[in-house]
Design a protein around this motif. Structure first.
Motif, PDB file in Angstrom:
ATOM      1  N   LEU A  93       3.864  33.491  10.018  1.00 22.28           N
ATOM      2  CA  LEU A  93       3.377  34.767  10.547  1.00 22.28           C
ATOM      3  C   LEU A  93       3.158  34.715  12.056  1.00 22.28           C
ATOM      4  O   LEU A  93       3.427  35.688  12.771  1.00 22.28           O
ATOM      5  N   LEU A  94       2.681  33.582  12.545  1.00 20.63           N
ATOM      6  CA  LEU A  94       2.372  33.487  13.973  1.00 20.63           C
ATOM      7  C   LEU A  94       3.615  33.451  14.856  1.00 20.63           C
ATOM      8  O   LEU A  94       3.505  33.531  16.077  1.00 20.63           O
ATOM      9  N   MET A  95       4.778  33.353  14.259  1.00 19.24           N
ATOM     10  CA  MET A  95       6.012  33.479  15.036  1.00 19.24           C
ATOM     11  C   MET A  95       6.347  34.946  15.310  1.00 19.24           C
ATOM     12  O   MET A  95       7.223  35.249  16.108  1.00 19.24           O
ATOM     13  N   HIS A  96       5.646  35.874  14.642  1.00 18.10           N
ATOM     14  CA  HIS A  96       5.842  37.306  14.906  1.00 18.10           C
ATOM     15  C   HIS A  96       5.248  37.648  16.268  1.00 18.10           C
ATOM     16  O   HIS A  96       4.100  37.294  16.553  1.00 18.10           O
ATOM     17  N   PRO A  97       5.988  38.313  17.115  1.00 20.28           N
ATOM     18  CA  PRO A  97       5.533  38.541  18.502  1.00 20.28           C
ATOM     19  C   PRO A  97       4.270  39.381  18.646  1.00 20.28           C
ATOM     20  O   PRO A  97       3.603  39.318  19.688  1.00 20.28           O
ATOM     21  N   ALA A  98       3.906  40.159  17.628  1.00 22.82           N
ATOM     22  CA  ALA A  98       2.731  41.019  17.752  1.00 22.82           C
ATOM     23  C   ALA A  98       1.427  40.306  17.412  1.00 22.82           C
ATOM     24  O   ALA A  98       0.351  40.766  17.797  1.00 22.82           O
TER      25      ALA A  98
END
Length: 544
Positions: free
Chosen positions: A449-454
């Motif tokens: 999830l933390l690879m999602h830019p937001a």
């Protein structure tokens, strides 16, 4: 012929070891005018630090009647007096019992009772904590020394002033004599006092120097960004051992601009912190306003660093990150990932997600529920043995029985080891949840999830569900100016993790609850979810 003698025919004649307070004496002899400690506009040389430690130690014995083995409770934010109190307490042969200074008066009163402390050193603005300890029926505290003017007791600095010039020979100590009650954070139940000893800590100091910040000398400068009551206190004790200078932040509030200004001003070479603070330091614009070329070691522990944050730190700071893994009970000394093994490359040689290999003199094993070693690559409980392991929990036989098995300390963390001995942490055993009969380890999904830019931060917790047994709820904070929702994140995760691992609900908060040491605290998150009614709302939807 009888069996081999396990002691090699030698009868040990003594277990005597150096009293850890002697490190200050050694630094004062070799570097008398060198700067020992910096706080705001004030500085203390090693000669002055030794004199102040001697003065307070003399007072502890001759004014307060402290004896070897007595416990001293310390309730204070970072300060020179708190720092000195560690060495003054050690010098007497007494036990230093620092608190998490953000705890409530009632919580600190429990620590006073459970530790059996007879004396309290308390910062003046925590007077209510001192009164709670004195009023507690189960407390043995007889006197309070106040850091700053207060009616709770005599002023620390005044005591030092009237005892300057007086000396106290360091109390003789054995290897297993306690020096520090290191209280656990109490994520489950009441905090427990892990007993750290003089001999154990001498090993840890050497181990830290060898594995974490080799070649540290009196010319090094170490900045403190975490409470001295826990990991930062161990780190600073190591700095004193080599006469390196300790620099305190001007206040207990994290001011990133002030941090980088001090790094430039003092040519800081090392610091100890936790991943969330590293993230804060490298994402603030102030990181590029000051010269940070002096930094050699940025040591982080307390929790694994998410890969997205690790890459950002490496891109910003360069190859100076050092990760170590270990609990307070093992004083952090289980594994190490040195700078040369921190890589921006996500290829197979990079060992993405590892927290390193075994520390010098320590041994690690992955075990199943019965204490058997599991096969290579299989997930189980991380267990450790070696001289860095604590002596046990004070006055808590039940906790000791659960913590030790066949000589191994059970960390309660889950993970696996690869063929070359590198450890990969899956999560806390208490974090794992079972959905539809399958184990879900939140950290794996959090990483994705933390690879999602937001997304800025995320924590996934397992919650009860009438059909699946348990399902995941993801608590998220967003990067400034970013927008997303649960549907988008669920779609983004689809194909990256198995469907049964997908969180069933996403909630978005402005800020993530953290412990006093800057770590994301799932216990606090769960409490906040309950307070906000998010768990009730989820249960109604899922059971409808």
């Amino acid at each position: 012929m009888s069996g081999a003698d396990p002691k090699g025919g030698v009868t040990p004649c003594t277990t005597r070891v150096m009293n850890l307070s002697h490190f200050v004496t050694q630094a004062a002899r070799r570097h008398a005018d060198g700067i020992a400690f910096v706080w705001g506009e004030k500085q203390w040389s090693w000669r002055e630090m030794e004199a102040r430690v001697n003065a307070m130690a003399h007072a502890l014995v001759h004014e307060f009647g402290l004896k070897k083995g007595d416990r001293v409770l310390v309730q204070s934010a970072n300060s020179n007096q708190m720092f000195e109190s560690m060495f003054a307490t050690f010098r007497v042969g007494a036990v230093w019992v620092p608190t998490n200074f953000r705890q409530t008066p009632d919580e600190v009163a429990y620590l006073a009772e459970s530790s059996g402390s007879v004396l309290m050193i308390c910062q003046a603005n925590f007077a209510s904590h001192a009164r709670a300890c004195l009023a507690s029926e189960g407390s043995s505290i007889k006197s309070v020394i106040a850091i700053g003017a207060s009616d709770i007791g005599d002023d620390y600095d005044a005591i030092v002033e009237r005892n300057l010039g007086k000396t106290l020979t360091s109390e003789a100590v054995d290897r297993d004599d306690p020096c520090w009650y290191f209280y656990t954070s109490g994520t489950t139940g009441r905090p427990k006092a892990a007993v750290l000893t003089h001999g154990q800590m001498a090993f840890v100091i050497n181990n830290h120097h060898g594995d974490l910040f080799p070649a540290t000398t009196h010319e090094d400068r170490s900045i403190v960004v975490a409470p001295l009551s826990h990991g930062a206190g161990v780190h600073q004790l190591c700095q004193v051992a080599h006469a390196a200078t300790t620099i305190l932040m001007p206040s207990d509030k994290m001011d990133v601009d002030a941090f980088w200004r001090l790094v430039q001003e003092w040519k800081v070479t090392n610091l100890f912190t936790v991943p969330t603070i590293v993230k804060m330091l490298v994402e603030d614009p102030a990181v590029n306003r000051y010269d940070r070329s002096s930094l050699r070691y940025v040591i982080y522990a307390g929790a694994p660093m998410y890969r997205a944050d690790q890459k950002k730190a490496l891109e910003t700071l360069g190859p100076i990150l050092v990760q170590y893994f270990g609990l307070g009970e093992v004083t952090g000394a289980i594994t190490v990932l040195p700078p040369m093994l921190h890589s921006l490359d996500d290829g197979p040689e990079a060992r993405v997600g590892t927290c390193g290999y075994e520390r010098t003199g320590m041994q690690m094993q992955i075990q199943d529920d019965k204490g058997n070693e599991v096969a290579q690559g299989e997930t189980g409980e991380i267990c450790a043995m070696g001289p860095a392991v604590f002596a046990g929990y004070y006055n808590n036989p039940e906790a000791n029985a659960k913590a030790f098995r066949d000589g191994w300390f059970r960390t309660g963390d889950l993970g696996h080891i690869d063929e070359t001995g590198f450890l990969y942490i899956t999560g806390r055993a208490s974090d794992m949840y079972i959905s539809g009969g399958s184990n879900v380890y939140p950290r794996e999904v959090e990483e994705k999830l933390l690879m999602h830019p937001a997304l800025n931060e995320v924590a996934i917790l397992g919650v009860p569900d009438p059909f699946w047994g348990e399902v995941g709820i993801a608590v998220c904070t967003l990067r400034p100016g970013s927008l997303t929702d649960g549907n988008e994140l669920r779609a983004w995760l689809d194909g990256k993790v198995s469907r049964y691992k997908l969180p069933k609900k996403f909630v978005f908060w402005d800020e993530m609850p953290k412990s006093a040491y800057g770590k994301i605290a799932k216990k606090l998150i769960r409490e906040e979810l309950e307070k906000r009614g998010d768990l009730d709302d989820m249960s109604e939807k899922l059971s409808a």
